[in-house]
Write a protein that holds these residues in place. Structure first.
Motif, PDB file in Angstrom:
ATOM      1  N   PHE A 446       0.743  -1.242  -0.192  1.00 40.04           N
ATOM      2  CA  PHE A 446      -0.012  -0.038  -0.084  1.00 40.04           C
ATOM      3  C   PHE A 446       0.808   1.443  -0.233  1.00 40.04           C
ATOM      4  N   GLN A 447       0.599   2.031  -0.963  1.00 35.58           N
ATOM      5  CA  GLN A 447       1.264   3.352  -0.857  1.00 35.58           C
ATOM      6  C   GLN A 447       0.491   4.574  -0.645  1.00 35.58           C
ATOM      7  N   LEU A 471       6.514   7.572  11.684  1.00 38.55           N
ATOM      8  CA  LEU A 471       6.846   8.663  10.763  1.00 38.55           C
ATOM      9  C   LEU A 471       7.322   8.020   9.468  1.00 38.55           C
ATOM     10  N   GLY A 472       6.844   8.849   8.305  1.00 39.05           N
ATOM     11  CA  GLY A 472       7.257   8.489   7.175  1.00 39.05           C
ATOM     12  C   GLY A 472       6.822   6.951   6.692  1.00 39.05           C
ATOM     13  N   ARG A 473       5.873   6.511   7.236  1.00 38.07           N
ATOM     14  CA  ARG A 473       5.308   5.175   6.986  1.00 38.07           C
ATOM     15  C   ARG A 473       4.217   5.523   5.896  1.00 38.07           C
ATOM     16  N   SER A 474       4.921   6.046   4.632  1.00 37.77           N
ATOM     17  CA  SER A 474       3.917   6.280   3.359  1.00 37.77           C
ATOM     18  C   SER A 474       3.805   5.083   2.516  1.00 37.77           C
ATOM     19  N   ARG A 475       4.650   4.046   2.828  1.00 35.92           N
ATOM     20  CA  ARG A 475       4.594   2.817   1.935  1.00 35.92           C
ATOM     21  C   ARG A 475       4.735   1.626   3.254  1.00 35.92           C
ATOM     22  N   VAL A 476       3.881   0.693   2.962  1.00 36.01           N
ATOM     23  CA  VAL A 476       3.755  -0.439   3.941  1.00 36.01           C
ATOM     24  C   VAL A 476       3.345  -1.846   3.236  1.00 36.01           C
ATOM     25  N   TRP A 477       3.782  -2.820   3.647  1.00 29.73           N
ATOM     26  CA  TRP A 477       3.406  -3.994   3.085  1.00 29.73           C
ATOM     27  C   TRP A 477       2.340  -4.719   4.256  1.00 29.73           C
TER      28      TRP A 477
END
Length: 816
Positions: A446-447, A471-477
């Motif tokens: 997810f982006q 912080l900065g978790r803009s892209r996660v699996w």
């Protein structure tokens, strides 16, 4: 004045001051205060010079608490109206509100379950904008509010319904508001899960729209029906009734389109004209697929016959100066989606000029940022024409991240000031998310956007797992345990505030879906999703994707878009034989493969660098950039024109302008550069007679032309019968008159391949033979220098057989 008594008060219940603050102008400064009366026998102190004595004026046992320094006529009451635009309610949700977009279904659902129209950061931003306007109303004497369109995002009934519920709070505060239909109010659709939200770089494949044929257009603009159902006659009657002092409130009954949304009214001796400027065509440009869809109808403005008629009627019927409201700014744009074509604007110009009415301003939205066009006109390079209007003014979109999303227009007689802007405390954060593979299986990435390491993200995937945050978790699996529909929440915290997307349904298949890469791309080339911006050389995919091929050296430059059916692939897709190149200086590009993989659609979209000349040539069989040249051109296409199935528009990419050519089945193309060679009309065209002109043309720069225009003598039908051009005695081009039909002052020039243009090279000398008919204007001179070259007369033989050495036809060689 000069009375024995200025007043007489006995047991009085008189009110000596205004009951509410009044906005007024005193000595060229604007104030808001309670106002009393002017007393000739009273003076005091006015320390702040606001035109009101600082101490009350006694009236027996009563007082005038705000006595005026000067007579009341020196205090001009100033009033205002507020403008907001482009709220795009529903943006960020693939399917906002109840499932689907059908009118009856959504209306029924919302009646019983209004909570299904989600509250989130953007509805809150619109709510705060309404609050701000209400709070400013007394201070600035706000009489009404205008919403300039794109009220909702995907023209789902639930989106428009939710926006109206918020805007109705203005009515609760006694403030009428007037909506304009925007291009996002025309064609309802739902997004594919995982695509980028509209307006943030994603080309959206619309699902749920009733597609017809290859063109990808819905069968009717259903948004008209939705808009009229929500903003109906009763709604407008209520708004008009709320605006005290309004006159001549009328709506147009369209002759060509019964659902046209033109209306107007007279208020405070100004003619307010609301114009419908949106296409009723779908935004998709078909390439044999569901369509390459930008949300709503076609993005560019359209001035149809009903709108022309409405403006003409309002200007001719009423003498008051006019203010025009429209979704699109009344300027011409060389970018395909921003504004209008020159033909429409020239017709509008003529209507305004013929009416002789003053048109003070055009207020518009659509472009999502503030811009002001004032005379003089032609603020190139972005916009090349503006109507005969004092000012064209756009306002920041509520969707965007500015704090200046409310424009206050202050009115003082015929003087208007639109410099005051306000906003809400939190800037727009505009979060949305995408995911891949596009057909989500238990494993997905997810982006979120915007991708800033300074933001704090919190993801709740709706399956009972612990939220992922930081912080900065803009892209996660995230791995789902199995298939199902899960409601995802995304919270983004920034220094400007917090935005939340809630209950976004994610449909997850129950099995892993195979995904494939693009393999073998040459160094310097990238293949990126137009929706998610993912690099498919690094990220596998498993659905139909629109992929943009870019060349990367000092900067990333687009070459072409291709559609790839990843879902039909059985292995990684080999692009090792792909030639993709672009040259900004030469203004040409090429996309070529000896044999294209079957999973790639034959029809493509080609990007060609532009300097704004307005036309391209296509070389269908070029295998590399060197073979893309005018000599190998198969066709020439103007911006906005469709020829051989190809359509040309323009756009910006990384702040550089490009032509975009849709439905290209060949390989390369370049900018078609045309420069006029104009002898201009002579001051003394007589004596003039038909005959045969022989002479030479020597351009001082390379020009490409396809038309010859003949200047006729006044009151005559002068024209050219034919033209022939030679270089070194070899024919290179010719053209023949078609009679008194259509544009008979012009004839079309064809080269020896019968293509409708000819290129004349710099410092090359060409011999011409021009046969004229009727009474063309003639320069009585042997040699004539022009801005772009020199024309010489070798010999002119008139219709009576007489020969001359000093007559040159008055012509214009140009490109249509």
């Amino acid at each position: 004045m000069n009375n024995n008594y200025n007043f007489y008060s006995f047991n009085s219940t008189n009110i000596w001051n205004s009951t509410a603050p009044i906005s007024y102008t005193y000595k060229d400064k604007t104030y808001a205060n309670y106002l009393g009366n002017y007393w000739t026998d009273y003076t005091n102190i006015d320390a702040n010079n606001d035109g009101i004595w600082d101490n009350p004026r006694p009236i027996d046992l009563d007082k005038d608490y705000h006595p005026l320094v000067e007579p009341f006529e020196n205090y001009e009451e100033k009033w205002s109206f507020a403008i907001i635009t482009d709220s795009h309610i529903g943006w960020g949700y693939p399917d906002y509100g109840p499932e689907g977009w059908e009118l009856a279904q959504e209306k029924n659902c919302l009646k019983n379950h209004p909570e299904e129209a989600q509250d989130y950061w953007l509805t809150e931003r619109l709510n705060k904008s309404v609050d701000k306007i209400i709070n400013l109303t007394d201070e600035y004497n706000i009489k009404f509010v205008v919403h300039l369109g794109d009220i909702n995002d995907k023209e789902q009934y639930s989106e428009l319904w939710k926006a109206k519920k918020i805007l109705d709070r203005l009515n609760d505060a006694g403030i009428p508001y007037f909506p304009i239909i925007g291009n996002h109010e025309i064609w309802p659709y739902t997004q594919r899960e995982g695509d980028a939200a509209g307006g943030e770089g994603g080309q959206i494949i619309g699902y749920g729209v009733r597609w017809v044929g290859k063109g990808g257009q819905a069968d009717s603009p259903l948004g008209d029906e939705y808009f009229e159902d929500i903003f109906n006659e009763s709604f407008f009657d209520a708004q008009f009734g709320m605006l005290s002092g309004i006159n001549n409130a009328e709506a147009q009954d369209g002759k060509n389109d019964p659902q046209i949304q033109n209306y107007g009214f007279i208020y405070q001796e100004l003619n307010f004209v609301f114009l419908d400027t949106v296409w009723r065509k779908g935004a998709s440009v078909g390439i044999g697929l569901p369509g390459r869809v930008v949300a709503g109808a076609k993005g560019g403005g359209k001035l149809n016959d009903d709108t022309f008629d409405w403006l003409e009627e309002r200007l001719n019927k009423y003498e008051e100066p006019a203010i025009l409201f429209s979704h699109h700014p009344m300027v011409e744009s060389i970018l395909g989606t921003s504004a209008f074509n020159s033909e429409d604007l020239q017709k509008f110009d003529r209507i305004i000029e013929k009416s002789t009415r003053d048109v003070l301003s055009n207020f518009a939205g659509h472009i999502h940022h503030e811009k002001i066009w004032s005379k003089p006109r032609y603020p190139r390079p972005l916009y090349i024409h503006q109507l005969n209007i004092d000012n064209v003014v756009t306002t920041e979109a509520i969707l965007e991240s500015s704090n200046d999303t409310i424009r206050l227009v202050q009115v003082n007689g015929e003087n208007i000031n639109y410099d005051k802007k306000f906003g809400v405390s939190d800037a727009g954060i505009s979060p949305y998310f995408t995911f891949y593979p596009g057909n989500p299986s238990p494993n997905a990435t997810f982006q979120a956007y915007p991708k800033s390491t300074t933001y704090y993200y919190k993801w709740d995937f709706g399956d009972g797992s612990e939220p992922v945050e930081g912080l900065g978790r803009s892209r996660v699996w995230h791995d789902y345990a199995g298939g199902g529909i899960f409601n995802l929440d995304l919270e983004v915290q920034t220094p400007q505030g917090t935005a939340i997307l809630r209950d976004v349904p994610i449909t997850v298949s129950g099995e892993l879906s195979p995904a494939y890469y693009l393999a073998g791309l040459k160094e310097g080339l990238k293949a990126i999703s137009t929706g998610t911006r993912e690099n498919f050389s690094e990220t596998p995919q498993n659905i139909l994707e629109c992929v943009i091929i870019t060349k990367v050296d000092l900067e990333e430059k687009p070459v072409a878009e291709i559609y790839i059916h990843f879902k039909n692939a059985t292995e990684d897709i080999d692009l090792s034989n792909l030639t993709a190149d672009v040259n900004l200086t030469a203004r040409k590009s090429v996309i070529y493969m000896p044999s294209w993989p079957a999973v790639i659609e034959p029809s493509k979209i080609l990007y060609i660098p532009s300097t704004g000349k307005g036309a391209v040539y296509i070389s269908k069989n070029a295998t590399n950039l060197n073979e893309v040249c005018l000599e190998n051109a198969d066709t020439i296409i103007n911006v906005g024109e469709t020829k051989d199935g190809m359509t040309v528009l323009t756009m910006l990419y990384n702040d550089t302008e490009y032509y975009i050519v849709f439905n290209v089945t060949g390989t390369g193309g370049g900018e078609f550069t045309a420069t006029d060679l104009d002898t201009e009309a002579p001051a003394n065209p007589y004596p003039s007679i038909s005959g045969t002109h022989n002479g030479t043309i020597k351009p001082n720069q390379t020009i490409t032309v396809n038309k010859l225009y003949t200047y006729p003598c006044p009151g005559t039908s002068g024209y050219t019968e034919s033209i022939k051009l030679y270089e070194n005695g070899i024919p290179i081009a010719n053209g023949t008159w078609n009679g008194y039909e259509s544009d008979w002052h012009n004839i079309t020039i064809h080269n020896v391949t019968d293509a409708s243009y000819v290129t004349l090279l710099e410092n090359h000398e060409y011999h011409y033979v021009i046969l004229t008919g009727s009474y063309p204007q003639i320069h009585h001179i042997a040699a004539l220098p022009t801005a772009n070259g020199r024309i010489n007369c070798t010999e002119f033989t008139d219709a009576n057989g007489k020969r001359y050495g000093d007559m040159i036809p008055a012509i214009l060689l140009w490109t249509a």
